[in-house]
Design an enzyme around this catalytic site. Structure first.
Site, mmCIF file in Angstrom:
data_model
loop_
_atom_site.group_PDB
_atom_site.id
_atom_site.type_symbol
_atom_site.label_atom_id
_atom_site.label_comp_id
_atom_site.label_asym_id
_atom_site.label_seq_id
_atom_site.Cartn_x
_atom_site.Cartn_y
_atom_site.Cartn_z
ATOM 1 N N SER A 3 0.489 -0.962 0.347
ATOM 2 C CA SER A 3 0.064 0.076 -0.126
ATOM 3 C C SER A 3 0.560 1.135 0.193
ATOM 4 C CB SER A 3 -0.713 -0.411 0.961
ATOM 5 O OG SER A 3 0.039 0.207 2.351
ATOM 6 N N LYS B 293 0.584 3.810 6.713
ATOM 7 C CA LYS B 293 0.322 5.623 5.950
ATOM 8 C C LYS B 293 0.335 6.254 5.942
ATOM 9 C CE LYS B 293 -2.559 2.340 3.785
ATOM 10 N NZ LYS B 293 -2.860 1.121 4.567
#
Length: 229
Positions: A148, A187
């Site tokens: 990701s 993230k």
């Protein structure tokens, strides 16, 4: 390898910018950012010089990702980027525990005594540059699962060094525990009113939005130790 002072002025600027940007942000710049910082309007010119620096042994590149450039050689006056394939004993500033992986499952084991349940073999030697000047006792390591954050040059199998802290600034890469999902994620963090946006660095992945009460920052990413492929 051509000596640093025999490279072109533009190439030296490019290397210094990549070095400084990577240390400051924890991930490398894009081609466009390199061009803007070195007064190079053409991305093809930037690309040409990056390829020349790869040939000379200063850089490593992954063509398929937007931040696919990595400094692999020391440069005079450099502030920190270095080859991760081996750390010389003289450079070692300490060791940090590898406490687990960033993946769906249980919360990360990061109590006050961060290394309480970590075996001696699960420590990673680190340099002061990797730690960003912080004490190694406040830093832990996690192995990344998934892609990701691929465009931030963080790939499946890499190890991230994380400073244990409950708050991070907008745009910083963090390890975050999501209470409502019972999972931990890596993230870019953005506080937006009463919610948090967790932004991946992947062209086909959407951001995650959570209420602030369901989001617990467990640490800020300091640097990445890339898995040799």
């Amino acid at each position: 390898m051509k000596p640093f002072d025999e490279l072109s002025v533009r190439q030296r600027k490019i290397l210094r910018y990549i070095d400084e940007y990577t240390v400051e942000n924890g991930y490398p710049p894009t081609i466009r950012e390199i061009g803007e910082a070195t007064d190079t309007n053409s991305t093809s010119v930037v690309n040409y010089n990056l390829n020349k620096l790869v040939e000379e042994g200063y850089l490593d590149r992954e063509q398929r990702v937007s931040r696919g450039v990595r400094l692999i050689a020391r440069i005079p006056g450099g502030v920190g980027a270095m080859h991760r394939s081996g750390v010389k004993a003289a450079d070692v500033a300490g060791s940090v525990p590898l406490v687990g992986s960033i993946a769906a499952g249980q919360p990360l084991p990061v109590p006050d005594d961060i290394a309480h349940n970590v075996d001696e073999d699960d420590y990673i030697e680190v340099t002061s540059m990797m730690l960003g000047g912080l004490d190694s006792s406040t830093v832990f390591a996690l192995r990344v699962k998934g892609d990701s954050m691929i465009d931030a040059m963080v790939s499946d199998g890499d190890i991230v060094l994380i400073h244990k802290q409950p708050l991070v600034g907008n745009g910083e890469m963090a390890a975050v525990w999501l209470a409502d999902r019972s999972e931990t994620t890596l993230k870019f963090f953005y506080l937006e009113g009463n919610r948090v946006r967790l932004q991946p660095a992947h062209p086909y992945m959407e951001p995650i939005y959570v209420e602030t009460k369901d989001c617990q920052v467990q640490g800020k990413v300091l640097s990445v130790i890339r898995r040799m492929r």
